[in-house]
Write a protein that holds these residues in place. Structure first.
Motif, PDB file in Angstrom:
ATOM      1  N   GLU A   1       0.850  -1.191   0.000  1.00 46.27           N
ATOM      2  CA  GLU A   1       0.000   0.000   0.000  1.00 46.27           C
ATOM      3  C   GLU A   1       0.885   1.239   0.000  1.00 46.27           C
ATOM      4  N   ARG A   2       0.608   2.157  -0.921  1.00 47.54           N
ATOM      5  CA  ARG A   2       1.454   3.345  -1.017  1.00 47.54           C
ATOM      6  C   ARG A   2       0.668   4.494  -1.661  1.00 47.54           C
ATOM      7  N   ASP A   3       0.638   5.620  -0.984  1.00 43.77           N
ATOM      8  CA  ASP A   3       0.018   6.840  -1.509  1.00 43.77           C
ATOM      9  C   ASP A   3      -1.424   6.612  -1.960  1.00 43.77           C
ATOM     10  N   GLY A   4      -2.189   5.889  -1.132  1.00 37.50           N
ATOM     11  CA  GLY A   4      -3.603   5.699  -1.429  1.00 37.50           C
ATOM     12  C   GLY A   4      -3.877   4.711  -2.548  1.00 37.50           C
ATOM     13  N   ALA A   5      -2.897   3.880  -2.859  1.00 29.89           N
ATOM     14  CA  ALA A   5      -3.071   2.859  -3.898  1.00 29.89           C
ATOM     15  C   ALA A   5      -2.417   1.561  -3.431  1.00 29.89           C
ATOM     16  N   VAL A   6      -2.750   0.462  -4.090  1.00 29.14           N
ATOM     17  CA  VAL A   6      -2.182  -0.844  -3.748  1.00 29.14           C
ATOM     18  C   VAL A   6      -1.518  -1.432  -4.983  1.00 29.14           C
ATOM     19  N   TYR A   7      -0.327  -1.961  -4.802  1.00 28.50           N
ATOM     20  CA  TYR A   7       0.453  -2.556  -5.879  1.00 28.50           C
ATOM     21  C   TYR A   7       0.805  -4.001  -5.526  1.00 28.50           C
ATOM     22  N   ILE A   8       0.909  -4.830  -6.544  1.00 26.27           N
ATOM     23  CA  ILE A   8       1.437  -6.185  -6.343  1.00 26.27           C
ATOM     24  C   ILE A   8       2.727  -6.320  -7.123  1.00 26.27           C
ATOM     25  N   THR A   9       3.593  -7.194  -6.647  1.00 31.98           N
ATOM     26  CA  THR A   9       4.867  -7.443  -7.313  1.00 31.98           C
ATOM     27  C   THR A   9       4.852  -8.840  -7.896  1.00 31.98           C
ATOM     28  N   GLY A  10       5.114  -8.937  -9.189  1.00 37.89           N
ATOM     29  CA  GLY A  10       5.142 -10.241  -9.832  1.00 37.89           C
ATOM     30  C   GLY A  10       5.560 -10.149 -11.280  1.00 37.89           C
ATOM     31  N   GLU A  11       5.735 -11.301 -11.889  1.00 35.79           N
ATOM     32  CA  GLU A  11       6.097 -11.367 -13.304  1.00 35.79           C
ATOM     33  C   GLU A  11       4.821 -11.410 -14.129  1.00 35.79           C
ATOM     34  N   ALA A  12       4.746 -10.676 -15.188  1.00 37.21           N
ATOM     35  CA  ALA A  12       3.520 -10.506 -15.963  1.00 37.21           C
ATOM     36  C   ALA A  12       2.928 -11.835 -16.411  1.00 37.21           C
ATOM     37  N   ALA A  13       3.759 -12.721 -16.917  1.00 35.64           N
ATOM     38  CA  ALA A  13       3.255 -14.000 -17.427  1.00 35.64           C
ATOM     39  C   ALA A  13       2.635 -14.833 -16.318  1.00 35.64           C
ATOM     40  N   THR A  14       3.234 -14.777 -15.121  1.00 35.00           N
ATOM     41  CA  THR A  14       2.713 -15.547 -13.994  1.00 35.00           C
ATOM     42  C   THR A  14       1.382 -14.978 -13.510  1.00 35.00           C
ATOM     43  N   ILE A  15       1.281 -13.653 -13.477  1.00 36.05           N
ATOM     44  CA  ILE A  15       0.021 -13.023 -13.082  1.00 36.05           C
ATOM     45  C   ILE A  15      -1.082 -13.409 -14.052  1.00 36.05           C
ATOM     46  N   LYS A  16      -0.785 -13.398 -15.337  1.00 34.15           N
ATOM     47  CA  LYS A  16      -1.780 -13.752 -16.349  1.00 34.15           C
ATOM     48  C   LYS A  16      -2.153 -15.224 -16.274  1.00 34.15           C
ATOM     49  N   ALA A  17      -1.175 -16.079 -16.012  1.00 35.35           N
ATOM     50  CA  ALA A  17      -1.441 -17.527 -15.969  1.00 35.35           C
ATOM     51  C   ALA A  17      -2.333 -17.889 -14.783  1.00 35.35           C
TER      52      ALA A  17
END
Length: 584
Positions: A137-153
């Motif tokens: 969580e940062r500056d009123g937003a939420v981010y995830i960390t990951g590799e694009a292909a894995t997120i899509k899969a």
């Protein structure tokens, strides 16, 4: 000895390993290929999410900005992160499942369980794990960390690749769901010894439920893993049939003359469909049972261009599913001995509702009926032409399918002086699925009678013919082989689960074999197709069935092992199981 692709090695192989139990589900550590963060990992913003203020058991499906993908944001036992959003079994949306406050995530459709903290599979029928992604969580937003292909899969493969070393050897006899669980369980829990699978199926482990639910025969759609997968795991697949086991010398013999030594042996030979010992049924053609792909191919071939008169003898789940699967453009009749279909398992009220639903598909029923004989066709005396009931009714038939139950496939042990079969032909096992009285031998799936510790079970021995139970039993046996010391740890009751395609999807969890049931509490409406039936013994709820009420089954399956199911009286007063919130 037939060879399956380049996987099978024509040599006498020796085997062993170590494993743990099922119905009583001990924790079995599983190791999956890491794909959470890699060199290509980067941050992605979650659309519309402003904070990570989630309570344990809370979850939400959200879009990932910049990617055509979604993730499941959840609080798993105090760990707030994201996972893949869909079950890796059939793709059910996990946001519609149940997340316990401890982080157990259960699929709403077929009961697969994932560890919400690690993404690992904790219960069948899922094979692949969920990827997990760090959430910030940062500056009123939420981010995830990951590799694009894995997120899509949205899924990740388990750790299976291995180059087998010497030492202990495991032999697994059988090629079904239990074998699939055992093989993957062994490699995932770190077993690096040789593994040999002896199967008479003629193909790699398949998604067998699709046979009765859809008469599917395409191996590309049925086989869970391809030949390359087993090759990478250094698993030898031998297409042959077991002839016997010498428990003294620890050797399995096959009908083609093969000899396979083992250190640990897992018997997973499944079941054999019953046939009717009545006039005509053993000699006439176009009379089928259904167990494997060849059976499904034969049934499809006999149906041909549709328009056939099909008589299904037996109102079991297999018989009822086949009635639905073949009902379109055919004339289908079901003959059953019970008052209503599935009465022994589901009771008269629910069985009657199921009958009405299947009748809406055009299927006709002759219940409380006995079969007398099968007569040949007038145009071709080599094939069936009619089925005759004991009351004189004649049912014309182009083909007949038998769904009259199964028996444990243990013929190869009947003359063995070392092992004792139960009255039904099964093998008695303990909580680790080790065969009682035999060392280094396990039995799983349809051939295993195990102590059931669910509600009103009291450790009574039951034999449960469920796909999920067999697969999880394989994982438990595998865990016991790789870490036998865990056998002394207190294990937890598990919730047997199965599902059935009966004109609509029916879910079932629990078990009534050990205790029976003396009442059924029904909530909802059969006519509307939205109902839950709770099976009770006294005040104890022992099982449930439902249609159109997801995720009640998943909630029930989580509450059962926790010992937190409500009482019969509470349900009679209208208590909604989902109103109890995340299981804790």
């Amino acid at each position: 000895m037939r060879v399956l692709s380049r996987l099978i090695r024509n040599r006498n192989t020796q085997i062993t390993a170590s494993g743990l139990p099922l119905h009583v589900r001990p924790f079995v550590p599983r190791f999956f290929a890491t794909s959470i963060t890699t060199r290509m990992a980067q941050e992605y913003k979650l659309k519309g999410v402003t904070s990570l203020d989630l309570k344990p058991g809370d979850k939400q499906e959200v879009e990932v900005e910049g990617l055509d993908a979604k993730v499941l944001l959840l609080n798993a036992g105090g760990v707030v992160q994201a996972t893949g959003p869909r079950c890796t079994h059939y793709g059910a949306p996990l946001v519609k499942g149940v997340l316990g406050t401890d982080g157990k995530l259960t699929c709403p459709w077929h009961g697969a369980c994932f560890n919400g903290k690690t993404g690992d599979v904790e219960d069948a029928p899922a094979l692949d794990a969920l990827p997990i992604f760090k959430a910030t969580e940062r500056d009123g937003a939420v981010y995830i960390t990951g590799e694009a292909a894995t997120i899509k899969a949205g899924h990740r493969k388990p750790k299976f690749k291995c180059k087998a070393t010497g030492g202990d050897k495991v032999v697994i006899v059988g090629g079904g769901s239990g074998t699939l669980g055992a093989v993957e369980g062994l490699r995932e829990t770190g077993y690096t010894g040789p593994i040999t699978v002896i199967s008479n199926e003629g193909y790699l482990p398949i998604d067998r439920p699709k046979l009765s639910k859809a008469l599917l025969t395409d191996l590309n759609k049925l086989q869970w893993r391809d030949a390359e997968w087993y090759k990478e795991g250094d698993v030898d697949i031998v297409q042959d049939e077991v002839a016997g086991v010498d428990f003294a010398t620890k050797t399995v013999s096959t009908k083609s003359g093969g000899k396979f030594a083992y250190s640990k042996l897992i018997l997973a030979t499944g079941a054999t469909p019953r046939v009717l010992p009545l006039q005509g049924f053993k000699v006439l053609g176009n009379i089928f049972t259904l167990r494997n792909v060849r059976d499904a191919e034969n049934i499809n071939r006999a149906i041909g261009e549709k328009g056939k008169k099909i008589v299904i003898v037996g109102s079991s789940f297999i018989g009822m599913e086949l009635a639905v699967a073949t009902s379109k453009d055919n004339d289908v009749t079901v003959v059953g001995m019970e008052q209503v279909p599935l009465q022994r398992v589901l009771g008269e009220k629910v069985g009657g509702a199921i009958q009405k639903l299947v009748e809406s598909k055009g299927v006709k029923f002759y219940m409380s009926a006995g079969v007398e004989k099968a007569e040949p066709s007038g145009s071709d005396p080599s094939v069936v032409g009619s089925v005759h009931l004991k009351d004189g009714t004649k049912l014309d038939a182009d083909l007949v399918i038998l769904g009259v139950g199964v028996v444990p496939a243990t013929e190869y042990l009947k003359d063995n002086s070392v092992v004792r079969l139960e009255e039904d032909g099964s093998l008695k096992v303990d909580e680790s699925f080790s065969v009682v009285g035999l060392k280094d031998v396990y039995a799983i799936g349809d051939i295993a009678s195990f102590p059931y510790h669910g509600p009103a079970g009291d450790g009574k021995y039951v034999r449960i013919e469920h796909w999920n139970v067999a697969q999880q039993a394989g994982r438990i046996a595998a865990g016991h082989i790789t870490n036998p010391a865990r056998a002394n740890l207190k294990s937890q009751p598990f919730a047997p689960i199965f599902w059935s395609a009966l004109g609509a999807q029916m879910r079932y969890s629990g078990n009534t074999q050990a205790s029976g049931f003396d009442d059924v509490v029904v909530q909802g409406s059969f006519d509307e197709g939205k109902w839950v039936a709770y099976y009770t013994k006294g005040e104890t709820v022992v099982a449930m069935a439902s249609m159109g009420k997801d995720p009640v089954m998943a909630q029930f399956a989580q509450l059962l092992p926790l010992g937190k199911l409500p009482s019969k009286s509470e349900l009679q007063k209208g208590l909604d199981l989902l109103s109890l919130g995340p299981p804790n």
